[in-house]
Write a protein that holds these residues in place. Structure first.
Motif, mmCIF file in Angstrom:
data_model
loop_
_atom_site.group_PDB
_atom_site.id
_atom_site.type_symbol
_atom_site.label_atom_id
_atom_site.label_comp_id
_atom_site.label_asym_id
_atom_site.label_seq_id
_atom_site.Cartn_x
_atom_site.Cartn_y
_atom_site.Cartn_z
ATOM 1 N N ALA A 84 22.382 -14.520 -15.734
ATOM 2 C CA ALA A 84 22.096 -15.547 -14.740
ATOM 3 C C ALA A 84 21.368 -16.707 -15.401
ATOM 4 O O ALA A 84 20.560 -16.505 -16.309
ATOM 5 C CB ALA A 84 21.245 -14.976 -13.613
ATOM 6 N N TRP A 85 21.684 -17.924 -14.944
ATOM 7 C CA TRP A 85 21.031 -19.132 -15.424
ATOM 8 C C TRP A 85 20.613 -19.944 -14.211
ATOM 9 O O TRP A 85 21.314 -19.966 -13.194
ATOM 10 C CB TRP A 85 21.991 -19.979 -16.267
ATOM 11 N N PHE A 86 19.474 -20.616 -14.310
ATOM 12 C CA PHE A 86 18.949 -21.408 -13.208
ATOM 13 C C PHE A 86 18.585 -22.794 -13.716
ATOM 14 O O PHE A 86 17.907 -22.931 -14.736
ATOM 15 C CB PHE A 86 17.720 -20.732 -12.594
ATOM 16 N N ILE A 87 19.045 -23.809 -12.999
ATOM 17 C CA ILE A 87 18.721 -25.198 -13.317
ATOM 18 C C ILE A 87 17.981 -25.751 -12.102
ATOM 19 O O ILE A 87 18.503 -25.726 -10.984
ATOM 20 C CB ILE A 87 19.998 -26.014 -13.597
ATOM 21 N N MET A 88 16.764 -26.213 -12.320
ATOM 22 C CA MET A 88 15.920 -26.656 -11.221
ATOM 23 C C MET A 88 15.744 -28.178 -11.280
ATOM 24 O O MET A 88 15.581 -28.750 -12.360
ATOM 25 C CB MET A 88 14.549 -25.987 -11.311
ATOM 26 N N GLY A 89 15.763 -28.800 -10.105
ATOM 27 C CA GLY A 89 15.506 -30.234 -10.002
ATOM 28 C C GLY A 89 14.011 -30.510 -9.973
ATOM 29 O O GLY A 89 13.187 -29.632 -10.241
ATOM 30 N N VAL B 41 28.854 -20.050 -9.039
ATOM 31 C CA VAL B 41 27.896 -21.152 -9.109
ATOM 32 C C VAL B 41 27.429 -21.442 -7.688
ATOM 33 O O VAL B 41 28.242 -21.754 -6.811
ATOM 34 C CB VAL B 41 28.530 -22.411 -9.737
ATOM 35 N N ASP B 42 26.134 -21.315 -7.436
ATOM 36 C CA ASP B 42 25.539 -21.603 -6.140
ATOM 37 C C ASP B 42 24.645 -22.825 -6.269
ATOM 38 O O ASP B 42 23.969 -22.996 -7.286
ATOM 39 C CB ASP B 42 24.648 -20.440 -5.658
ATOM 40 N N THR B 43 24.648 -23.663 -5.242
ATOM 41 C CA THR B 43 23.647 -24.730 -5.143
ATOM 42 C C THR B 43 22.807 -24.423 -3.913
ATOM 43 O O THR B 43 23.326 -23.987 -2.883
ATOM 44 C CB THR B 43 24.296 -26.120 -5.025
ATOM 45 N N GLU B 44 21.511 -24.619 -4.045
ATOM 46 C CA GLU B 44 20.590 -24.272 -2.973
ATOM 47 C C GLU B 44 19.452 -25.291 -2.903
ATOM 48 O O GLU B 44 19.145 -25.947 -3.891
ATOM 49 C CB GLU B 44 19.972 -22.896 -3.219
ATOM 50 N N ILE B 45 18.848 -25.384 -1.726
ATOM 51 C CA ILE B 45 17.606 -26.121 -1.557
ATOM 52 C C ILE B 45 16.548 -25.070 -1.249
ATOM 53 O O ILE B 45 16.649 -24.361 -0.250
ATOM 54 C CB ILE B 45 17.706 -27.154 -0.425
ATOM 55 N N VAL B 46 15.567 -24.949 -2.132
ATOM 56 C CA VAL B 46 14.553 -23.898 -2.023
ATOM 57 C C VAL B 46 13.259 -24.509 -1.491
ATOM 58 O O VAL B 46 12.703 -25.431 -2.099
ATOM 59 C CB VAL B 46 14.304 -23.243 -3.405
ATOM 60 N N SER B 47 12.804 -24.010 -0.338
ATOM 61 C CA SER B 47 11.516 -24.441 0.213
ATOM 62 C C SER B 47 10.417 -23.572 -0.372
ATOM 63 O O SER B 47 10.577 -22.354 -0.490
ATOM 64 C CB SER B 47 11.516 -24.298 1.731
ATOM 65 N N ILE C 200 12.857 -27.916 -3.595
ATOM 66 C CA ILE C 200 13.418 -28.197 -4.912
ATOM 67 C C ILE C 200 14.899 -27.833 -4.879
ATOM 68 O O ILE C 200 15.289 -26.845 -4.249
ATOM 69 C CB ILE C 200 12.644 -27.415 -6.008
ATOM 70 N N ASP C 201 15.742 -28.663 -5.487
ATOM 71 C CA ASP C 201 17.166 -28.357 -5.609
ATOM 72 C C ASP C 201 17.365 -27.386 -6.768
ATOM 73 O O ASP C 201 16.704 -27.507 -7.806
ATOM 74 C CB ASP C 201 17.981 -29.625 -5.883
ATOM 75 N N ALA C 202 18.268 -26.439 -6.574
ATOM 76 C CA ALA C 202 18.521 -25.444 -7.617
ATOM 77 C C ALA C 202 20.021 -25.206 -7.771
ATOM 78 O O ALA C 202 20.758 -25.194 -6.787
ATOM 79 C CB ALA C 202 17.829 -24.129 -7.277
ATOM 80 N N VAL C 203 20.440 -25.025 -9.011
ATOM 81 C CA VAL C 203 21.794 -24.580 -9.322
ATOM 82 C C VAL C 203 21.647 -23.225 -10.005
ATOM 83 O O VAL C 203 20.876 -23.087 -10.958
ATOM 84 C CB VAL C 203 22.526 -25.571 -10.261
ATOM 85 N N CYS C 204 22.345 -22.239 -9.473
ATOM 86 C CA CYS C 204 22.279 -20.878 -9.997
ATOM 87 C C CYS C 204 23.670 -20.489 -10.483
ATOM 88 O O CYS C 204 24.634 -20.610 -9.733
ATOM 89 C CB CYS C 204 21.820 -19.908 -8.908
ATOM 90 N N ILE C 205 23.761 -20.027 -11.719
ATOM 91 C CA ILE C 205 25.039 -19.639 -12.305
ATOM 92 C C ILE C 205 24.955 -18.158 -12.665
ATOM 93 O O ILE C 205 24.033 -17.746 -13.372
ATOM 94 C CB ILE C 205 25.355 -20.470 -13.566
ATOM 95 N N TYR C 206 25.897 -17.401 -12.140
ATOM 96 C CA TYR C 206 25.918 -15.961 -12.375
ATOM 97 C C TYR C 206 27.196 -15.575 -13.094
ATOM 98 O O TYR C 206 28.266 -16.077 -12.771
ATOM 99 C CB TYR C 206 25.856 -15.190 -11.049
ATOM 100 N N GLU C 207 27.077 -14.669 -14.058
ATOM 101 C CA GLU C 207 28.229 -14.082 -14.737
ATOM 102 C C GLU C 207 28.304 -12.616 -14.306
ATOM 103 O O GLU C 207 27.305 -11.895 -14.391
ATOM 104 C CB GLU C 207 28.079 -14.178 -16.254
ATOM 105 N N LEU C 208 29.464 -12.203 -13.809
ATOM 106 C CA LEU C 208 29.627 -10.849 -13.281
ATOM 107 C C LEU C 208 30.417 -9.957 -14.235
ATOM 108 O O LEU C 208 31.299 -10.426 -14.951
ATOM 109 C CB LEU C 208 30.353 -10.893 -11.936
#
Length: 56
Positions: free
Chosen positions: A43-48, A11-17, A27-35
Motif C-alpha cells: 500500500a502507498w499513501f499520498i497526502m495533500g 486506487v482510492d481518493t478520499e477526503i479525510v477529516s 486532508i486529501d488522500a490518494v491510496c494505492i493498493y496492490e493485491l
C-alpha cells in the motif's frame, strides 16, 4: 470517495477529516493498493496539504 480498479491495483481518493494540532480540518488522500490472493500485498499513501476548518 472514488475508486479505480485495474488488474491487481486499486486506487482510492478520499477526503479525510481529522484534528490537527492547529485544530479540526481535512486532508486529501490518494491510496494505492496492490493485491495478491485477494489480500493487500502493498500500500502507498499520498497526502495533500492540511486544510483547517474556519472557527465558527
Amino acid at each position: 470517495m472514488s475508486r479505480i480498479v485495474l488488474n491487481n491495483k486499486v486506487v482510492d481518493t478520499e477526503i479525510v477529516s481529522r484534528t490537527f494540532p492547529e485544530g479540526p480540518g481535512h486532508i486529501d488522500a490518494v491510496c494505492i493498493y496492490e493485491l495478491a490472493d485477494n489480500k493487500i500485498k502493498s500500500a502507498w499513501f499520498i497526502m495533500g496539504k492540511p486544510v483547517l476548518h474556519e472557527k465558527q
